[in-house]
Design an enzyme around this catalytic site. Structure first.
Site, PDB file in Angstrom:
ATOM      1  N   THR A 233      31.726 -30.082 -24.393  1.00  0.00           N
ATOM      2  CA  THR A 233      31.411 -31.506 -24.532  1.00  0.00           C
ATOM      3  C   THR A 233      29.973 -31.653 -25.010  1.00  0.00           C
ATOM      4  OG1 THR A 233      31.019 -33.580 -23.331  1.00  0.00           O
ATOM      5  CG2 THR A 233      30.959 -31.552 -22.034  1.00  0.00           C
TER       6      THR A 233
ATOM      7  N   ASP B 256      34.947 -33.456 -18.460  1.00  0.00           N
ATOM      8  CA  ASP B 256      35.364 -33.816 -17.104  1.00  0.00           C
ATOM      9  C   ASP B 256      36.778 -34.368 -17.039  1.00  0.00           C
ATOM     10  OD1 ASP B 256      34.660 -36.131 -18.418  1.00  0.00           O
ATOM     11  OD2 ASP B 256      33.724 -37.071 -16.693  1.00  0.00           O
TER      12      ASP B 256
ATOM     13  N   ASP C 266      28.105 -34.069 -24.422  1.00  0.00           N
ATOM     14  CA  ASP C 266      27.327 -34.879 -23.478  1.00  0.00           C
ATOM     15  C   ASP C 266      26.502 -34.051 -22.503  1.00  0.00           C
ATOM     16  OD1 ASP C 266      28.530 -37.132 -24.632  1.00  0.00           O
ATOM     17  OD2 ASP C 266      30.217 -37.024 -23.243  1.00  0.00           O
TER      18      ASP C 266
ATOM     19  N   ASP D 273      27.213 -33.110 -19.560  1.00  0.00           N
ATOM     20  CA  ASP D 273      27.228 -33.818 -18.281  1.00  0.00           C
ATOM     21  C   ASP D 273      28.079 -33.144 -17.209  1.00  0.00           C
ATOM     22  OD1 ASP D 273      29.653 -34.307 -19.501  1.00  0.00           O
ATOM     23  OD2 ASP D 273      29.668 -36.455 -19.101  1.00  0.00           O
TER      24      ASP D 273
ATOM     25  N   ARG E  45      27.682 -40.966 -23.588  1.00  0.00           N
ATOM     26  CA  ARG E  45      28.456 -41.685 -22.570  1.00  0.00           C
ATOM     27  C   ARG E  45      27.550 -42.373 -21.552  1.00  0.00           C
ATOM     28  NH1 ARG E  45      33.815 -39.372 -20.085  1.00  0.00           N
ATOM     29  NH2 ARG E  45      32.430 -37.793 -19.213  1.00  0.00           N
TER      30      ARG E  45
ATOM     31  N   GLY F 213      37.147 -35.359 -26.151  1.00  0.00           N
ATOM     32  CA  GLY F 213      36.285 -35.437 -27.331  1.00  0.00           C
ATOM     33  C   GLY F 213      35.985 -34.057 -27.879  1.00  0.00           C
TER      34      GLY F 213
ATOM     35  N   ARG G 227      43.392 -37.384 -26.174  1.00  0.00           N
ATOM     36  CA  ARG G 227      43.480 -37.753 -24.769  1.00  0.00           C
ATOM     37  C   ARG G 227      44.949 -38.044 -24.478  1.00  0.00           C
ATOM     38  NH1 ARG G 227      38.064 -38.122 -23.964  1.00  0.00           N
ATOM     39  NH2 ARG G 227      36.844 -38.914 -25.724  1.00  0.00           N
TER      40      ARG G 227
END
Length: 350
Positions: free
Chosen positions: A141, A118, A143, A145, A187, A22, A87
């Site tokens: 990212t 990740d 996110d 995360d 996510r 992403g 991806r």
């Protein structure tokens, strides 16, 4: 502490660079930083397009051109990524990994720098068995995360985008005294949701940290009660912020269930991919620049199989394995602050 490459500083002549997964605001700033830092050490940077697909399909910037200073001039403020992103399913197969390794060897690549999340770093870990060059990850990212770093590139901009959008929604909600349910990206973690929810003074924040699927019935009843009480005691808007992938069916289904159970009219609003776009804020531009420089310096120092991270305003490194453990949690202070505000609001309305 970290895996060391057998290559010395003088042996690094060519770096492969790609953005994967992403997209995140600030990726271009990171690209620029890597190119500028590499140029300082007379290292050539070859950009590969569309993530790992560029390695598998040999889609890259021609060696004769490479990523020059001219090519990265004026991109620090741009959203998206000039190298494009995607991806790559083939990277989950032996065939794809071997093709990627063959490309890196054929192009005499000494080191690979990947800007992503990740999934992108898992790709590097898989590639280790097929290619012996140095590999460095830069966390890009929205996110936030990835473990071992306080923030990832793109997170600050995504939060700002969410805040700006909900501030506008609040204007309309106030004008019509309406209830909105706003669904945010992230996510399976609530970093964006809690930061945006608190910054926008959302009446409710629902995320993985304070809700589980088996609590759906009780939470629905609680929301209905609190919304009904709030609407009786004050004439104003009411905003619920929820994380994507949290409520079965998302914001649309939650709005439907509140209407069926308590005759409460809600307007669902899914912000979606607008959180990925836009010009990166200063925080992301600066973080990306620092991380890009640190990545090149790490390669020169012989580091490999690590992610560049920022902890307490200082650059450091963490192994790729550690970076993708998914142990990073939303600050307890944020969660407690939201709960305390919610409790205080309820007391005021009684």
């Amino acid at each position: 502490m970290n895996n060391k490459s057998i290559k010395s500083a003088k042996q690094i002549k060519r770096i492969a660079l790609l953005t994967s997964g992403g997209d995140a605001p600030g990726m271009n700033a990171a690209i620029r930083s890597v190119v500028l830092a590499a140029h300082h050490y007379h290292i050539e940077v070859i950009g590969f397009y569309h993530g790992y697909n560029g390695l598998v399909c040999e889609e890259y910037i021609a060696m004769a051109e490479s990523l020059t200073l001219l090519k990265v001039n004026g991109i620090i403020h741009l959203g998206g990524t000039i190298l494009k992103s995607a991806r790559c399913q083939l990277m989950h197969e032996e065939k794809g990994l071997q093709l990627a390794a063959d490309t890196l060897n054929d192009k005499d690549i000494d080191a690979l720098v990947v800007i992503g999340g990740d999934g992108s770093f898992s790709g590097m870990l898989a590639l280790k068995s097929y290619w012996s060059g140095q590999m460095i990850g830069i966390p890009g990212t929205i996110d936030n995360d990835l473990d071992g770093t306080d923030y990832t590139i793109g997170f600050a901009t995504a939060v700002n985008t969410g805040i700006e959008a909900i501030d506008k929604i609040r204007d309309t909600a106030d004008a019509f005294e309406r209830i909105f349910i706003v669904e945010l990206m992230g996510r399976h973690c609530g970093h964006i949701t809690f930061n945006v929810g608190i910054a926008c003074a959302a009446e409710q924040v629902l995320s993985f940290e304070n809700f589980t699927a088996n609590e759906q019935s009780s939470k629905l009843q609680q929301l209905a009660t609190e919304i009904t009480t709030a609407k009786k005691n004050r004439h104003s808007s009411y905003i619920i912020v929820i994380a994507e992938n949290l409520w079965p069916g998302g914001a649309v289904e939650l709005a439907k269930q509140l209407h069926q159970q308590a005759d409460i009219e809600c307007t669902p609003c899914i912000l979606g991919h607008i959180q990925r776009g836009g010009s990166p804020v200063a925080k992301d531009r600066i973080l990306a620049t620092k991380m890009g420089v640190a990545a090149v310096q790490a390669l020169i120092d012989g580091e490999s199989n690590i992610m560049v991270a920022e902890k307490n305003n200082a650059m450091h490194f963490i192994t790729l394995d550690e970076a993708i453990k998914h142990e990073k949690v939303v600050s307890k202070q944020l969660i407690d602050a939201q709960q305390n505000i919610l409790a205080l609001t309820a007391q005021t309305q009684c």
